[in-house]
Design an enzyme around this catalytic site. Sequence first.
Site, PDB file in Angstrom:
ATOM      1  N   ASP A  57       0.244 -16.114 -32.106  1.00  0.00           N
ATOM      2  CA  ASP A  57       0.922 -17.361 -31.765  1.00  0.00           C
ATOM      3  C   ASP A  57       0.940 -17.516 -30.255  1.00  0.00           C
ATOM      4  O   ASP A  57       0.582 -16.588 -29.522  1.00  0.00           O
ATOM      5  CB  ASP A  57       2.336 -17.444 -32.366  1.00  0.00           C
ATOM      6  CG  ASP A  57       3.222 -16.268 -31.991  1.00  0.00           C
ATOM      7  OD1 ASP A  57       2.747 -15.345 -31.293  1.00  0.00           O
ATOM      8  OD2 ASP A  57       4.394 -16.268 -32.402  1.00  0.00           O
ATOM      9  N   TYR A  59       1.947 -17.734 -26.301  1.00  0.00           N
ATOM     10  CA  TYR A  59       2.870 -16.942 -25.494  1.00  0.00           C
ATOM     11  C   TYR A  59       4.232 -17.631 -25.480  1.00  0.00           C
ATOM     12  O   TYR A  59       4.327 -18.843 -25.249  1.00  0.00           O
ATOM     13  CB  TYR A  59       2.353 -16.804 -24.066  1.00  0.00           C
ATOM     14  CG  TYR A  59       1.089 -15.983 -23.930  1.00  0.00           C
ATOM     15  CD1 TYR A  59       1.073 -14.622 -24.235  1.00  0.00           C
ATOM     16  CD2 TYR A  59      -0.096 -16.564 -23.478  1.00  0.00           C
ATOM     17  CE1 TYR A  59      -0.082 -13.867 -24.099  1.00  0.00           C
ATOM     18  CE2 TYR A  59      -1.256 -15.810 -23.336  1.00  0.00           C
ATOM     19  CZ  TYR A  59      -1.241 -14.465 -23.653  1.00  0.00           C
ATOM     20  OH  TYR A  59      -2.383 -13.719 -23.518  1.00  0.00           O
ATOM     21  N   PHE A  70      -4.843 -16.058 -26.403  1.00  0.00           N
ATOM     22  CA  PHE A  70      -4.940 -15.059 -25.332  1.00  0.00           C
ATOM     23  C   PHE A  70      -5.017 -15.675 -23.932  1.00  0.00           C
ATOM     24  O   PHE A  70      -4.946 -14.956 -22.943  1.00  0.00           O
ATOM     25  CB  PHE A  70      -6.145 -14.121 -25.540  1.00  0.00           C
ATOM     26  CG  PHE A  70      -6.029 -13.262 -26.764  1.00  0.00           C
ATOM     27  CD1 PHE A  70      -5.228 -12.132 -26.761  1.00  0.00           C
ATOM     28  CD2 PHE A  70      -6.704 -13.589 -27.922  1.00  0.00           C
ATOM     29  CE1 PHE A  70      -5.102 -11.338 -27.892  1.00  0.00           C
ATOM     30  CE2 PHE A  70      -6.594 -12.805 -29.062  1.00  0.00           C
ATOM     31  CZ  PHE A  70      -5.796 -11.674 -29.045  1.00  0.00           C
ATOM     32  N   HIS A 177      -6.242  -3.941 -31.666  1.00  0.00           N
ATOM     33  CA  HIS A 177      -5.781  -5.021 -30.790  1.00  0.00           C
ATOM     34  C   HIS A 177      -5.782  -4.538 -29.338  1.00  0.00           C
ATOM     35  O   HIS A 177      -5.565  -3.348 -29.074  1.00  0.00           O
ATOM     36  CB  HIS A 177      -4.373  -5.444 -31.205  1.00  0.00           C
ATOM     37  CG  HIS A 177      -3.909  -6.733 -30.630  1.00  0.00           C
ATOM     38  ND1 HIS A 177      -3.346  -6.831 -29.377  1.00  0.00           N
ATOM     39  CD2 HIS A 177      -3.936  -7.992 -31.131  1.00  0.00           C
ATOM     40  CE1 HIS A 177      -3.034  -8.090 -29.138  1.00  0.00           C
ATOM     41  NE2 HIS A 177      -3.376  -8.824 -30.175  1.00  0.00           N
TER      42      HIS A 177
END
Length: 212
Positions: A57, A59, A70, A177
């Site tokens: 989702d 920031y 990102f 990740h």
Amino acid sequence: MTPPAAWADLPFFRDNWPALQQRLSETPGWLPGPDRIFAALAATTPARTRVVILGQDPYPTPGHANGLAFSVNPDVPLPRSLKNIFREMRDDLGHSPATGDLSHWADQGVLLMNTSLSVPPGQAGAHARWGWAELARQAVARAQQHGPLAFILWGGHAQKALSGLPRRNDLTLATAHPSPLSARRGFFGSRPFSRVNDWLVAQGHAPIDWVA
């Protein structure tokens, strides 16, 4: 908050979006805001999409999210996961972008989609169960109609969210990740950027300029 024309006929916008839009209209201050909520879809079309990078989702810090997974606005310090992404890129390609704004990736056909497109300030994941996830799956499936795709799936969330969609003729790079909690468990050393570009060239496409 009008869906981009190239994606507007997805069933999500008929079946799910009206109720979700109503909820957002009753929720003050959510991020990244109405003008950037569909930024990932606005930046590319199904026919131009060549690479899929899926985030969770936006920031939750005001001023950081710009609607691309990102990515942050150019004047924002790099979040920790993005620092690790750029570190891996330097190891892989020798360079990394000057800022955390990844819009130049999107301009080249990289779909930087989050599974949830909204978040309240300071409350990561708070809209995760609002019904957003179906949009990511539908968008990817639509892009697949135009040819093979390269999937960069960082972490279990992305891998689960798009489970069953990558095909044998797609490239699928599934690793840990880039978060500091997991990057050393297989993200570092995975060299996704050069591997995607090698695959794109083999498909007869131009490589992505990840650094520009």
